[in-house]
Design an enzyme around this catalytic site. Structure first.
Site, mmCIF file in Angstrom:
data_model
loop_
_atom_site.group_PDB
_atom_site.id
_atom_site.type_symbol
_atom_site.label_atom_id
_atom_site.label_comp_id
_atom_site.label_asym_id
_atom_site.label_seq_id
_atom_site.Cartn_x
_atom_site.Cartn_y
_atom_site.Cartn_z
ATOM 1 N N GLU A 39 0.805 -1.112 0.147
ATOM 2 C CA GLU A 39 0.151 0.046 -0.039
ATOM 3 C C GLU A 39 0.915 1.278 0.012
ATOM 4 O O GLU A 39 0.251 2.367 -0.415
ATOM 5 C CB GLU A 39 -1.151 0.070 1.228
ATOM 6 C CG GLU A 39 -0.328 0.332 2.521
ATOM 7 C CD GLU A 39 -1.160 1.072 3.407
ATOM 8 O OE1 GLU A 39 -2.359 1.332 3.236
ATOM 9 O OE2 GLU A 39 -0.692 1.373 4.360
ATOM 10 N N HIS A 68 -4.280 3.064 2.196
ATOM 11 C CA HIS A 68 -3.535 4.250 1.277
ATOM 12 C C HIS A 68 -4.047 3.563 -0.273
ATOM 13 O O HIS A 68 -3.424 4.043 -1.163
ATOM 14 C CB HIS A 68 -2.013 4.170 1.285
ATOM 15 C CG HIS A 68 -1.765 5.011 2.619
ATOM 16 N ND1 HIS A 68 -1.753 6.378 2.428
ATOM 17 C CD2 HIS A 68 -1.337 4.578 3.811
ATOM 18 C CE1 HIS A 68 -1.121 6.717 3.674
ATOM 19 N NE2 HIS A 68 -1.087 5.823 4.565
HETATM 20 FE FE LIG Z 1 1.261 1.461 5.464
HETATM 21 FE FE LIG Z 2 -2.084 1.652 6.077
#
Ligand SMILES: [Fe+2]
Ligand SMILES: [Fe+2]
Length: 260
Positions: A39, A68
């Site tokens: 991420e 994210h």
């Molecule tokens: Fe992370």
């Molecule tokens: Fe995260």
């Protein structure tokens, strides 16, 4: 069956650690499956098809994600076209991509991989407890070897998910805090558990970012640019050995390797 799970890959230093260390770890531990949380792989925020390609080509089989997910708009291409890329399962119905996959390595039984996100001190997705319970029941029709990346902030929420699924899945490993915890264990029902796998990237930092701007932000409450840090690059994660017949975990070991 041996699975390596790699904690959040942060930026170029994190990708470099994966490229340099995963091929060796695969050989050294005779790994069957490698899963990594990606991420933060693109500049520390989000993931793109290009950074995903780098990670896959280093020998990672499945990439998971987290809060994210949407930071890079090209992620939509991955969600639509890349079957080895997972987003948290508990986004609302109709969200592009998928939160689970059954992965089949050569000459190995199928492994179910699920990505789930917590909602304590995080965006309020659908209830991870009800969503995961239903998904595990579905997945157990296909395989009893099931790995879960639970991307969450609160240790209580993580432990509660692990305890609820004890005996029903092979492993529950947390991500998101970027701080590796020392509570690795196998619960009584045979589920391997670790609250957080840590992160893969520069550790001379505040969870992967340059130290000074983060301190300044806390001191002044004014927005700062948080560049990805550079020094003390480590690959962090966890190695899990699973009995391929019962799906129960037999061993869990934290990994924290410095890139020389
Ligand atoms: Fe992370
Ligand atoms: Fe995260």
């Amino acid at each position: 069956m041996k699975i390596l799970f790699i904690g959040d890959i942060v930026g170029e230093p994190g990708r470099r650690a994966v490229k340099e260390l995963v091929p060796r770890l695969r050989r050294q531990h005779e790994l069957d499956v490698v899963i990594a949380n990606g991420e933060n792989s693109a500049g520390g925020s989000g993931i793109t098809p290009a950074t995903a390609r780098e990670i896959f080509s280093a020998g990672v089989d499945i990439i998971t994600s987290g809060d994210h997910l949407w930071d890079q708009k090209e992620v939509v291409e991955l969600l639509q076209n890349e079957s080895r890329f997972l987003r948290p399962l508990n986004y609302p119905p109709g969200t592009p991509g998928k939160g689970s996959v059954v992965y089949q390595a050569d000459n190995q039984p199928p492994v179910g991989v699920i990505n789930l996100q917590g909602r304590t001190f995080m965006p309020a997705l659908d209830n991870p407890f009800t969503v995961i319970r239903a998904e595990v029941e579905r997945m157990r029709q296909k395989t009893n070897i099931i790995f879960i990346d639970f991307h969450a902030e609160a240790t209580s929420e993580k432990i509660a998910i692990g305890r609820m699924l004890d005996g029903k899945v092979s492993a529950v490993v947390g991500t998101h805090t970027h701080v590796q915890t020392a509570d690795e264990q196998i619960f009584p029902g045979g589920t391997a558990y670790l609250s957080d796998a840590g992160f893969t990237g520069p550790h001379e930092s505040v969870i992967g970012r340059e130290i000074e701007p983060v301190i300044k932000r806390f001191l002044t409450l004014q927005p700062q640019r948080f560049a990805v840090a550079e020094k003390d690059v480590k690959l962090q994660g966890v190695l899990i050995e699973i009995n391929a017949h019962t799906g129960q975990a037999e061993k869990i070991q934290r990994i924290s390797e410095r890139l020389s």
